[in-house]
Design a protein around this motif. Structure first.
Motif, PDB file in Angstrom:
ATOM      1  N   GLU A 688       0.801  -1.054   0.081  1.00 24.94           N
ATOM      2  CA  GLU A 688      -0.091   0.132   0.025  1.00 24.94           C
ATOM      3  C   GLU A 688       0.777   1.286  -0.026  1.00 24.94           C
ATOM      4  OE1 GLU A 688      -3.405   2.356   2.838  1.00 24.94           O
ATOM      5  OE2 GLU A 688      -2.684   0.425   3.303  1.00 24.94           O
ATOM      6  N   SER A 689       2.038   1.142   0.827  1.00 26.57           N
ATOM      7  CA  SER A 689       2.870   2.474   0.866  1.00 26.57           C
ATOM      8  C   SER A 689       3.515   2.835  -0.329  1.00 26.57           C
ATOM      9  CB  SER A 689       3.815   1.985   1.947  1.00 26.57           C
ATOM     10  OG  SER A 689       4.818   3.344   1.905  1.00 26.57           O
ATOM     11  N   TRP A 690       4.001   1.391  -1.157  1.00 31.36           N
ATOM     12  CA  TRP A 690       4.567   1.739  -2.491  1.00 31.36           C
ATOM     13  C   TRP A 690       3.753   2.354  -3.374  1.00 31.36           C
ATOM     14  CZ3 TRP A 690       9.501   2.418  -1.908  1.00 31.36           C
ATOM     15  CH2 TRP A 690      10.240   1.691  -1.062  1.00 31.36           C
ATOM     16  N   MET A 691       2.408   1.895  -3.328  1.00 30.15           N
ATOM     17  CA  MET A 691       1.546   2.157  -4.516  1.00 30.15           C
ATOM     18  C   MET A 691       1.160   3.594  -4.381  1.00 30.15           C
ATOM     19  SD  MET A 691       1.038  -0.255  -6.363  1.00 30.15           S
ATOM     20  CE  MET A 691       0.949  -2.158  -6.756  1.00 30.15           C
ATOM     21  N   LYS A 692       0.857   4.082  -3.184  1.00 30.99           N
ATOM     22  CA  LYS A 692       0.608   5.390  -2.782  1.00 30.99           C
ATOM     23  C   LYS A 692       1.764   6.431  -3.387  1.00 30.99           C
ATOM     24  CE  LYS A 692      -2.642   4.832   0.919  1.00 30.99           C
ATOM     25  NZ  LYS A 692      -2.891   4.998   2.391  1.00 30.99           N
ATOM     26  N   LYS A 693       3.023   5.936  -2.801  1.00 29.96           N
ATOM     27  CA  LYS A 693       4.157   6.819  -3.359  1.00 29.96           C
ATOM     28  C   LYS A 693       4.121   6.798  -5.045  1.00 29.96           C
ATOM     29  CE  LYS A 693       8.970   7.880  -2.313  1.00 29.96           C
ATOM     30  NZ  LYS A 693      10.151   7.780  -1.448  1.00 29.96           N
ATOM     31  N   ILE A 695       1.518   6.757  -6.959  1.00 25.77           N
ATOM     32  CA  ILE A 695       0.457   7.723  -7.179  1.00 25.77           C
ATOM     33  C   ILE A 695       0.668   9.164  -7.052  1.00 25.77           C
ATOM     34  CG2 ILE A 695      -1.801   8.179  -6.932  1.00 25.77           C
ATOM     35  CD1 ILE A 695      -2.214   5.314  -6.354  1.00 25.77           C
ATOM     36  N   ARG A 696       1.625   9.270  -5.960  1.00 22.07           N
ATOM     37  CA  ARG A 696       1.883  10.713  -5.635  1.00 22.07           C
ATOM     38  C   ARG A 696       2.706  11.469  -6.746  1.00 22.07           C
ATOM     39  NH1 ARG A 696       2.249   9.031  -0.468  1.00 22.07           N
ATOM     40  NH2 ARG A 696       4.415   8.867  -0.366  1.00 22.07           N
ATOM     41  N   LEU A 697       3.814  10.489  -7.042  1.00 19.50           N
ATOM     42  CA  LEU A 697       4.571  11.222  -8.199  1.00 19.50           C
ATOM     43  C   LEU A 697       3.950  10.954  -9.324  1.00 19.50           C
ATOM     44  CD1 LEU A 697       7.891   8.817  -7.281  1.00 19.50           C
ATOM     45  CD2 LEU A 697       7.597  11.517  -7.097  1.00 19.50           C
ATOM     46  N   GLN A 698       2.986  10.217  -9.677  1.00 17.46           N
ATOM     47  CA  GLN A 698       2.173  10.307 -11.047  1.00 17.46           C
ATOM     48  C   GLN A 698       0.801  10.220 -10.873  1.00 17.46           C
ATOM     49  OE1 GLN A 698       4.118   7.809 -14.088  1.00 17.46           O
ATOM     50  NE2 GLN A 698       2.099   7.580 -15.044  1.00 17.46           N
ATOM     51  N   PRO A 699       0.004  11.135 -10.717  1.00 14.53           N
ATOM     52  CA  PRO A 699      -1.342  11.285 -10.438  1.00 14.53           C
ATOM     53  C   PRO A 699      -2.028  10.771 -11.825  1.00 14.53           C
ATOM     54  CG  PRO A 699      -0.403  13.455  -9.879  1.00 14.53           C
ATOM     55  CD  PRO A 699       0.948  12.779 -10.447  1.00 14.53           C
ATOM     56  N   GLY A 700      -2.763   9.787 -11.508  1.00 16.76           N
ATOM     57  CA  GLY A 700      -3.558   8.907 -12.730  1.00 16.76           C
ATOM     58  C   GLY A 700      -2.727   8.004 -13.357  1.00 16.76           C
ATOM     59  N   PHE A 701      -1.925   7.250 -12.285  1.00 14.53           N
ATOM     60  CA  PHE A 701      -1.072   6.144 -12.846  1.00 14.53           C
ATOM     61  C   PHE A 701      -2.047   5.106 -12.831  1.00 14.53           C
ATOM     62  CE2 PHE A 701       3.020   4.103 -11.899  1.00 14.53           C
ATOM     63  CZ  PHE A 701       2.820   3.124 -12.736  1.00 14.53           C
ATOM     64  N   ARG A 702      -2.326   4.651 -13.982  1.00 14.38           N
ATOM     65  CA  ARG A 702      -3.500   3.600 -14.201  1.00 14.38           C
ATOM     66  C   ARG A 702      -3.228   2.533 -13.411  1.00 14.38           C
ATOM     67  NH1 ARG A 702      -6.437   2.539 -19.442  1.00 14.38           N
ATOM     68  NH2 ARG A 702      -6.855   0.097 -19.268  1.00 14.38           N
ATOM     69  N   SER A 703      -2.228   1.633 -13.668  1.00 11.64           N
ATOM     70  CA  SER A 703      -1.776   0.357 -13.000  1.00 11.64           C
ATOM     71  C   SER A 703      -1.700   0.564 -11.396  1.00 11.64           C
ATOM     72  CB  SER A 703      -0.586  -0.163 -13.459  1.00 11.64           C
ATOM     73  OG  SER A 703      -0.779  -0.354 -15.000  1.00 11.64           O
ATOM     74  N   ALA A 704      -1.133   1.700 -11.074  1.00  9.92           N
ATOM     75  CA  ALA A 704      -1.142   1.789  -9.623  1.00  9.92           C
ATOM     76  C   ALA A 704      -2.354   1.807  -8.986  1.00  9.92           C
ATOM     77  CB  ALA A 704       0.057   2.883  -9.252  1.00  9.92           C
ATOM     78  N   LEU A 705      -3.176   2.785  -9.727  1.00 12.87           N
ATOM     79  CA  LEU A 705      -4.443   2.993  -8.766  1.00 12.87           C
ATOM     80  C   LEU A 705      -5.339   1.790  -8.889  1.00 12.87           C
ATOM     81  CD1 LEU A 705      -5.379   6.622 -10.720  1.00 12.87           C
ATOM     82  CD2 LEU A 705      -5.317   6.132  -8.426  1.00 12.87           C
TER      83      LEU A 705
END
Length: 916
Positions: A688-693, A695-705
């Motif tokens: 969860e922590s890595w995924m949120k980071k 998404i913070r760096l790349q808003p709209g990151f399709r796969s991470a979201l």
């Protein structure tokens, strides 16, 4: 240093610091870029032995594009700088300043052999402040001159101690001299010329001979009137030892360059390829030009090549007067110093030796060099010039009439030279300031226009850069590099038609192949990049791939050792879906350079295309062994390990991804894949922590979201998944799997049948044949108690997927339900929306088995990094056009996913049928 006082040392150091303090604010410019920024020999990961196998610029001496400048000890000092401060330019400039101060102090010691104390200090001060030295001191690559000069002077000082009492030979100083000569030569080639100075010193200073005395003795011996004196035999023995050691050093040096001279073009040194008498007249004219720079350093230029000094093509050229005057003056000094005894003639003789002998390697007399005039090569010759000036000043100041005037003139010279040096240092602040200052002196040098263009190009100011490049083609219409620069800039401005036209002009200027004559010997190797650049341009058009391949093959036919052509052709063959031929191209390139990490990386890409992940991983590992910080190899090898499914490889994959994010902290892909690894290891909080980071760096990151939402749904945090899915669908409204997962949560957790139904209906609007979406819509109908519609829906779904057993079972359940309700005359469901007691509820098909919708948006790169193929000099930036990273997705294991999904669905069905 016993006879050099602390006051003298403090004075010299203070003057040097006052003249060069502002050099500390300069960056890496001109040749510094190739020698420092682009030189892998500076990196701690490069074996030390490479310093003794490569040239000054980091190119293997065996390669034809090598400049054959063998200076490993100078490169070693650069490496020490890099070890302590990496690429902080201040430390490099500071060390140069220190070395210049050391040279000035040692120079005082040498001067005191021939001058009195006051004249020696004046000579050293003049040397310390002379503006001609800014290129050697402020330019970082000038360190070769500084280091070589230190050992050059030390070798000479050592040799002066080789004469013992009664003219005996003291061998220890001679042995030390030979060692110091070798060290000086390993710093820069001209260090070997100190042997000639030692020979002149031995004959005319130590033994006190004059030229008439030597001629008289030779005549007496030849006539048999006397034998060779013992003192002369002693001198001959010392000279033989010196000459033999010199010959040995020359032989070793020739072996190092493998008996090959570097390849230069007529643009580097036009006179070298000119016919007689233009060649001889021009080379002779360059001597007074260099002398004038020492005498009047008012107009200095960092690059004197190409059209800076027009060829002297006729005996009637007025510039021949300067040549004649120079030789007359030089000849008179030589006659005076060799013919007459006395301290004055000895001082003049040693000053002339310091001027002439170290300059010989740069004089074009024995072999062509890659420049017309170079201010840095006047560093050692200027020592002799300063001794001459100090000696002349002493003679004038001894006359009472001229004493005050001589002091005034000396003060003015020192002050103006110091100011000029201080001002000149600022020219070296950046490439733009350096080359613009050069254009003020000379507008006929196309390289200067090109280099200003490069400086603007580096600042992404392509429009202004283009104007300078076009001006370069007008100044020198046959300059291949200038037309290549124009083409590259047009490409950067997305003007492909104009870019192709410029490349075609450059290609037409290439020398034609002469049967039986080696092509590479007549053209600069980097000019062949015109074929690479043109091919890279036209291969963007899918219909011209074969034409691009033909250009690559043409370049290879001209130079079978043209590594970059194999690399670029390998890329193209991958694009043409010919991985086997691409593999052959990369293997051929590896035969030429097995130490290139990028080549191993590209070969790994080929093996991935060939469905051989084992070999791919081996090649990734080889790339990382050569370059542990190779970012793409770190990332993609970790990805390959992750996708192998082998739990034993996950720790190493995580280690490499952590190294990758350290190198690329702003790349969200690294954090995303760390999250995927954590999900594989069931480390939900870490994932969860890595995924949120990411998404913070790349808003709209399709796969991470999507995978973050999936993670929440798998860990009983379905309501936390909903806002993530809302964000995903805001960026990607047609994300099918996101819609399915949202529908699942709305149905099972929120009991929002209407919302779930909208999700599945939207899926079918986009893809009417989506089996999973249609099946789940059937479940919605069932939950809405519309069994007839549910039955019809399942029948239609079964037509789409007749082999999916779970659909048939669900259809049977619905039909059984209809039969039971018909028999019992019941047609309603309980109000809470669940099946009546004893009824079997149809499971809602979710997406939890679809764990990794897309592993990453960064994928394997089939393009090699091309920074290492640059030309060693920044005078012409003709390297191949840079291409941005291209990323392709990994093939998802569809069959395996379907099998797992089917098994899960069957398990759910069995639970329903068993009444669970």
């Amino acid at each position: 240093m016993a006879d050099v006082s602390l006051k003298e040392i403090a004075l010299i150091v203070g003057v040097v610091a006052a003249c060069y303090w502002n050099s500390l604010f300069c960056g890496f410019v001109f040749d510094d870029v190739s020698a420092i920024l682009d030189n892998k020999d500076l990196h701690p990961s490069t074996p030390l032995k490479n310093l003794f196998q490569n040239d000054f610029w980091g190119t293997p001496m065996s390669e034809e594009r090598s400049h054959k400048s063998y200076r490993p000890l100078t490169v070693l000092t650069f490496r020490l700088n890099y070890l302590f401060s990496e690429l902080n330019a201040v430390s490099y400039h500071l060390l140069n300043l220190v070395f210049h101060a050391v040279v000035c102090i040692v120079f005082i010691k040498v001067c005191k052999l021939f001058l009195d104390n006051r004249s020696s200090v004046i000579a050293s001060l003049l040397f310390a402040v002379h503006p001609i030295h800014t290129e050697a001191v402020t330019g970082v690559v000038g360190r070769a001159e500084l280091l070589s000069s230190i050992f050059f002077l030390a070798a000479f000082l050592s040799y002066t101690k080789s004469k013992g009492p009664d003219n005996t030979i003291v061998w220890t100083p001679i042995a030390v001299t030979v060692c110091l000569v070798a060290v000086a030569t390993l710093c820069k080639e001209q260090g070997i010329t100190v042997v000639g100075i030692c020979c002149v010193y031995e004959v005319f200073i130590a033994q006190g001979y004059t030229l008439p005395m030597l001629l008289d003795a030779a005549m007496q011996i030849l006539r048999g009137k006397c034998s060779i004196p013992y003192s002369m035999l002693q001198t001959l023995l010392k000279l033989i030892v010196l000459m033999f050691s010199t010959l040995l050093l020359v032989v070793v040096r020739v072996q190092v360059i493998q008996s090959q001279l570097p390849v230069f073009t007529r643009f580097d040194n036009p006179a070298a390829v000119s016919p007689s008498p233009a060649r001889q007249l021009t080379f002779n004219y360059l001597l007074p030009v260099n002398a004038w720079l020492l005498l009047n350093p008012s107009e200095l230029c960092c690059d004197w090549t190409m059209g800076t000094i027009p060829l002297v093509e006729s005996f009637l050229d007025i510039r021949n007067i300067a040549t004649i005057t120079f030789f007359c003056f030089l000849g008179s000094l030589i006659v005076f110093s060799l013919r007459y005894p006395g301290d004055s003639s000895k001082t003049v003789l040693m000053a002339l030796c310091l001027i002439v002998l170290p300059f010989i390697p740069a004089s074009n007399l024995f072999f062509p060099v890659g420049f017309v005039v170079a201010e840095r090569v006047l560093y050692v010759p200027s020592m002799g010039f300063c001794i001459l000036v100090a000696h002349g000043w002493k003679r004038l100041s001894n006359k009472s009439v001229l004493r005050k005037l001589s002091w005034i003139c000396l003060s003015v010279v020192l002050f103006t030279h110091a100011l000029k040096t201080l001002h000149r240092n600022w020219d070296w602040e950046s490439e733009y300031t350096l080359f613009m200052s050069a254009l003020k002196v000379n507008k006929n040098n196309a390289k200067l226009w090109n280099n200003v263009g490069h400086a603007l190009e580096n600042e992404k100011n392509f429009e202004r850069a283009l104007r300078f490049f076009i001006q370069a083609t007008q100044v020198q219409p046959d300059d291949i590099g200038a037309h290549m620069n124009v083409g590259r800039t047009y490409k950067n401005l997305n003007k492909t038609k104009e870019a192709e036209e410029s490349y075609m002009i450059a290609k037409s200027l290439m020398p034609q192949i002469i049967p039986g004559k080696k092509y590479a010997a007549r053209v600069a190797p980097n000019h062949l990049n015109v074929y690479i650049n043109l091919a890279n341009l036209i291969r963007a058009n899918e219909s011209r791939l074969e034409e691009a391949d033909q250009l690559y093959r043409q370049a290879i036919s001209m130079r079978p050792d043209f590594k970059q052509a194999y690399i670029s052709r390998g890329e193209l063959l991958l694009k043409m879906n010919k991985p086997v031929k691409a593999k052959e191209a990369y293997l051929r390139a590896l035969e030429l350079d097995r130490t290139n990490a990028d080549l191993w990386y590209n070969l790994a890409i080929v093996y991935i295309e060939l469905k051989d992940p084992t070999e791919a991983l081996k090649n990734f590992n080889q790339a990382l062994e050569l370059n542990p910080k190779h970012k793409l190899a770190l990332f993609n090898s970790a990805l390959l390990m992750q996708e192998s499914g082998d739990p034993m490889l996950r720790p190493e994959a995580k280690k490499r991804l952590l190294s990758y994010v350290k190198e690329e902290p702003q790349d969200a892909n690294g954090y995303f894949n760390l999250g995927m690894l954590a999900m594989d290891d069931k480390k939900d909080a870490e994932a969860e922590s890595w995924m949120k980071k990411a998404i913070r760096l790349q808003p709209g990151f399709r796969s991470a979201l999507f995978n973050l939402a999936l993670l929440y749904s798998q860990t009983a945090k379905e309501l936390m998944a909903l806002p993530v899915l809302e964000e995903l669908l805001r960026y990607y409204p047609d994300h099918t799997k996101g819609l399915i997962l949202k529908g699942d949560i709305l149905m099972n957790q929120k009991k929002d049948i209407s919302g779930a139904k909208k999700c599945f209906e939207k899926i079918l609007e986009m893809d009417p044949n989506n089996v999973q979406g249609k099946h789940n819509l059937c479940v919605v109908y069932f939950e809405e108690r519309d069994l007839i519609k549910a039955e019809k829906c399942l029948v239609e779904t079964l037509v789409l997927a007749p082999h999916e057993e779970y659909i048939q079972r669900h259809l049977n359940i619905v039909r059984s339900k209809i039969s039971l309700l018909g028999a019992a005359e019941q047609s309603t469901f309980p109000a809470d929306g669940t099946a009546a007691v004893g009824e079997k509820k149809i499971p809602f098909e979710n997406l939890k088995e679809v764990k990794n919708e897309q592993k990453t948006t960064q994928t394997l790169n089939s393009n090699i990094n091309k920074g290492q193929s640059n030309s060693k000099k920044r005078t012409e930036k003709n390297n191949t056009d840079k291409e941005t990273k291209k990323k392709s997705t990994k093939e998802i294991k569809d069959i395996e996913k379907k099998r797992v999904a089917a098994l899960k669905r069957l398990e759910e069905i069995e639970r329903i049928l068993n009444g669970e």
